[in-house]
Design a protein around this motif. Sequence first.
Motif, PDB file in Angstrom:
ATOM      1  N   SER A  42      -0.892   3.297   4.764  1.00  0.00           N
ATOM      2  CA  SER A  42      -0.328   1.986   5.905  1.00  0.00           C
ATOM      3  C   SER A  42      -1.041   2.501   7.257  1.00  0.00           C
ATOM      4  N   PHE A  43      -0.899   1.736   8.039  1.00  0.00           N
ATOM      5  CA  PHE A  43      -1.552   1.709   8.798  1.00  0.00           C
ATOM      6  C   PHE A  43      -0.935   2.948  10.231  1.00  0.00           C
ATOM      7  N   VAL A  87       0.582  -1.381  -0.279  1.00  0.00           N
ATOM      8  CA  VAL A  87      -0.398  -0.115   0.017  1.00  0.00           C
ATOM      9  C   VAL A  87       1.040   1.370  -0.201  1.00  0.00           C
ATOM     10  N   ASN A  88       0.500   2.174  -0.606  1.00  0.00           N
ATOM     11  CA  ASN A  88       1.013   3.588  -0.755  1.00  0.00           C
ATOM     12  C   ASN A  88       1.109   4.498   1.248  1.00  0.00           C
ATOM     13  N   GLU A  89       1.782   5.143   1.098  1.00  0.00           N
ATOM     14  CA  GLU A  89       2.563   5.589   2.865  1.00  0.00           C
ATOM     15  C   GLU A  89       0.929   6.079   3.356  1.00  0.00           C
ATOM     16  N   ASN A 110       8.098   5.346  10.886  1.00  0.00           N
ATOM     17  CA  ASN A 110       8.035   4.473  11.065  1.00  0.00           C
ATOM     18  C   ASN A 110       8.912   4.060  10.022  1.00  0.00           C
ATOM     19  N   LEU A 111       9.631   2.695  11.783  1.00  0.00           N
ATOM     20  CA  LEU A 111      10.476   1.456  11.394  1.00  0.00           C
ATOM     21  C   LEU A 111      10.073  -0.111  10.833  1.00  0.00           C
ATOM     22  N   GLY A 112       9.323  -0.196  10.263  1.00  0.00           N
ATOM     23  CA  GLY A 112       8.898  -1.203   9.399  1.00  0.00           C
ATOM     24  C   GLY A 112       9.823  -1.621   8.513  1.00  0.00           C
ATOM     25  N   ARG A 113      10.056  -3.067   8.753  1.00  0.00           N
ATOM     26  CA  ARG A 113      11.477  -3.531   8.729  1.00  0.00           C
ATOM     27  C   ARG A 113      10.813  -4.624   7.826  1.00  0.00           C
ATOM     28  N   HIS A 148      -5.185  -2.017   6.396  1.00  0.00           N
ATOM     29  CA  HIS A 148      -4.575  -1.686   7.505  1.00  0.00           C
ATOM     30  C   HIS A 148      -5.815   0.081   8.220  1.00  0.00           C
ATOM     31  N   ARG A 149      -7.073   0.022   7.481  1.00  0.00           N
ATOM     32  CA  ARG A 149      -7.718   1.341   7.687  1.00  0.00           C
ATOM     33  C   ARG A 149      -8.128   0.970   9.431  1.00  0.00           C
ATOM     34  N   LEU A 150      -9.213  -0.574   9.670  1.00  0.00           N
ATOM     35  CA  LEU A 150      -9.466  -0.787  10.047  1.00  0.00           C
ATOM     36  C   LEU A 150      -8.560  -0.757  11.433  1.00  0.00           C
ATOM     37  N   PHE A 151      -7.149  -1.941  11.164  1.00  0.00           N
ATOM     38  CA  PHE A 151      -6.166  -2.050  12.435  1.00  0.00           C
ATOM     39  C   PHE A 151      -6.328  -0.052  12.906  1.00  0.00           C
ATOM     40  N   ALA A 152      -6.024   0.359  12.061  1.00  0.00           N
ATOM     41  CA  ALA A 152      -5.810   1.680  13.135  1.00  0.00           C
ATOM     42  C   ALA A 152      -6.661   2.482  13.181  1.00  0.00           C
TER      43      ALA A 152
END
Length: 414
Positions: A106-107, A101-103, A126-129, A384-388
């Motif tokens: 993202s959640f 997904v585009n930035e 965002n420190l996702g790896r 991502h929307r539901l998670f956030a």
Amino acid sequence: MQRACIWAKIALISVITTGFFLTALWGCDKAIPLFRSVPPYYPELSTLASPGNVIRSVAKEFDFIAHINALGLRGPEIDLEEKKAFRIAVYGSSYTYGWGVNEEDSFVFRLGDALQHAGLSVEMINLGRNGGAPPQYAALAAETIPLLKPDLVIVAVGQGCDLFWTGPPTVSEYLYRMFHRYLPNLTALAHQLTNPVPPAPPAPYIPETEEQLKQMQESNQQFARECYKKLPPAQKDRFNALEETIREVFFSGLYNVGGVLLALQTPDLYANAVDPDRADLHRGKKWLKKYLATIARSAREVDAQTLVISVPFGSYVNRPAWERTRRIGFDTPPDMLTSTAMDDVIESSAQDLPFFSTTKAFRDHIDKPDLFFEYDLHMASEGHRLFAQTIAPWVEAHVRTSMNNLAASPATNK
């Protein structure tokens, strides 16, 4: 008796020699800045994306762009000299990074947007790896928390892989990290000497032409064919038994073949997470507990609180995703959609750290088909929307508490 004395002398000489050597190394490390300017080196950050780059990923289900900042992280530039808002650092895997997904979808971004709309001035980092797991989260946190000085740390732990890909570091990893931790100037000098020419700044991003995209697809197709040829006979038989649609997607050049390869190698990976009696799950819990404690310890050094959030994998919370997981080759017993064992392991590993699960919120939409990608299996934009949306009120409460604590204690090391 004489032999014992000889061995005692050898041991004493070894201890003295080792002590002298380590002291000399420490002295050299401290002396380097006096004679030479050495820019700081961050080995964990250096293994992420190239700083300042723009990365486009095209697949059958998505076409997204990731803007990489000067630290190698996805997202806008970060002012290391001055914080202008309450800073939240989020550690995790490709789910946190926002793969697919585009930035703005993202959640991490959506969570920041929700907090801003709630009247809070926050800066999300965002420190996702991609491909990361708890050992990498802890190593990255140890390196970046002193650098970023966040006010709040969130660790997003995946319900599936993170419970098993969480063993001890290798000897070489451990020694390298210890060397950098206690001898940072020597590490930076070694990096500078082995990389004497600094990388050129990336050129402005120019969208790929149709011909370039075609070449990328052909290269991916060739890679998929090579992966298939290298499969052991048993795995090749399992691959050939997959649905024709899955096999076609695998060879299409528009798919990350790692998902199918993982299913062929460890078909019971996700099913194992709902079996609380498994020895490897207990071992994973033991190490996850250590890594979360390590991150929390790093956060406390800058007076930041650590929150732990369970990231939902589709095979546990969504019926269409559960079925898709089966189609690409994973075992999917029915109790995966009702069990809470995977969350129980994460919550127990968090110990006294605040923990939050979104499993119920996702299971309330158990038949919604667009929360996860069909073949890639990562969370799609709606996921991502539901998670956030689900975690935002809980995170907001902790942010407000932390802000009040900061206001009450103006003397801080930040």
